[in-house]
Design a protein around this motif. Structure first.
Motif, PDB file in Angstrom:
ATOM      1  N   HIS A  83       0.774  -1.105  -0.119  1.00 34.12           N
ATOM      2  CA  HIS A  83       0.021   0.386  -0.292  1.00 34.12           C
ATOM      3  C   HIS A  83       0.722   1.313   0.048  1.00 34.12           C
ATOM      4  O   HIS A  83       0.055   1.916   0.321  1.00 34.12           O
ATOM      5  N   GLY A  84       2.313   1.268   0.347  1.00 29.38           N
ATOM      6  CA  GLY A  84       2.720   2.367   0.182  1.00 29.38           C
ATOM      7  C   GLY A  84       4.233   1.916  -0.016  1.00 29.38           C
ATOM      8  O   GLY A  84       5.097   0.851   0.046  1.00 29.38           O
ATOM      9  N   LEU A  85       5.062   3.140   1.104  1.00 24.33           N
ATOM     10  CA  LEU A  85       6.298   3.215   1.591  1.00 24.33           C
ATOM     11  C   LEU A  85       6.661   2.688   3.152  1.00 24.33           C
ATOM     12  O   LEU A  85       6.281   2.828   3.554  1.00 24.33           O
ATOM     13  N   LEU A  86       7.595   1.730   2.998  1.00 25.32           N
ATOM     14  CA  LEU A  86       8.264   1.891   4.811  1.00 25.32           C
ATOM     15  C   LEU A  86      10.061   1.575   5.174  1.00 25.32           C
ATOM     16  O   LEU A  86      10.292   1.952   4.084  1.00 25.32           O
ATOM     17  N   PHE A  87       9.622   3.228   5.857  1.00 22.19           N
ATOM     18  CA  PHE A  87      11.022   3.303   6.008  1.00 22.19           C
ATOM     19  C   PHE A  87      11.620   3.064   7.755  1.00 22.19           C
ATOM     20  O   PHE A  87      10.636   2.251   8.665  1.00 22.19           O
ATOM     21  N   ARG A  88      13.336   1.658   7.767  1.00 24.18           N
ATOM     22  CA  ARG A  88      13.397   0.872   9.313  1.00 24.18           C
ATOM     23  C   ARG A  88      13.727   1.640   9.566  1.00 24.18           C
ATOM     24  O   ARG A  88      15.406   2.370   9.150  1.00 24.18           O
ATOM     25  N   GLY A  89      13.375   2.357  11.040  1.00 21.68           N
ATOM     26  CA  GLY A  89      15.090   2.929  11.370  1.00 21.68           C
ATOM     27  C   GLY A  89      14.982   1.894  13.199  1.00 21.68           C
ATOM     28  O   GLY A  89      15.213   0.789  13.721  1.00 21.68           O
TER      29      GLY A  89
END
Length: 136
Positions: free
Chosen positions: A36-42
């Motif tokens: 459904h979109g974008l994922l940022f992992r921090g």
């Protein structure tokens, strides 16, 4: 962004730009494309930015706590965290996106709200807030 770009592609392009501070300033990796979109992992956090392009189109941002073992824990919605942290009203993080223009506007509003939320909290502190908030 060209007018020939379809909405999901335009959405992803805008998310990459608007949320680039996560990668450039906060040590996040990504973005990764999801259904459904974008994922940022921090460090201690995952940030999902989604476009639900259905009958009532919406931009939604979720922030999930991630344990030291890398396992994703509880998630809280950005608008709820924003209000709970005293950053401002939920309207600052509206999700309603009935047009292409409003979709792009929402992406930038969500990025600004997340930046403001993270200004006073490190990613690990925000992770602890999510656990506390989602557990209540």
């Amino acid at each position: 962004m060209g007018s020939e770009m379809d909405l999901p592609d335009a959405f992803r392009s805008e998310v990459e730009v608007a949320f680039s501070f996560l990668v450039e300033e906060a040590g996040f990796a990504g973005p990764e494309t999801t259904e459904h979109g974008l994922l940022f992992r921090g460090p201690g956090l995952d940030v999902d930015v989604w476009l639900f392009d259905g009958r009532e189109p919406q931009v939604v941002t979720g922030v999930a706590a991630v344990g030291a073992d890398g396992i994703r824990g509880r998630r809280a919605w950005l608008d709820e965290l924003y209000v709970a942290a005293g950053c401002g009203p939920a309207q600052d993080v509206s999700g309603s996106a009935p047009t292409r223009r409003s979709t792009i506007k929402r992406v930038h509003q969500h990025a600004a709200a997340l930046r403001r939320l993270m200004t006073g909290l490190s990613a690990p502190e925000l992770s602890q807030e999510i656990i506390r908030f989602a557990g209540s």
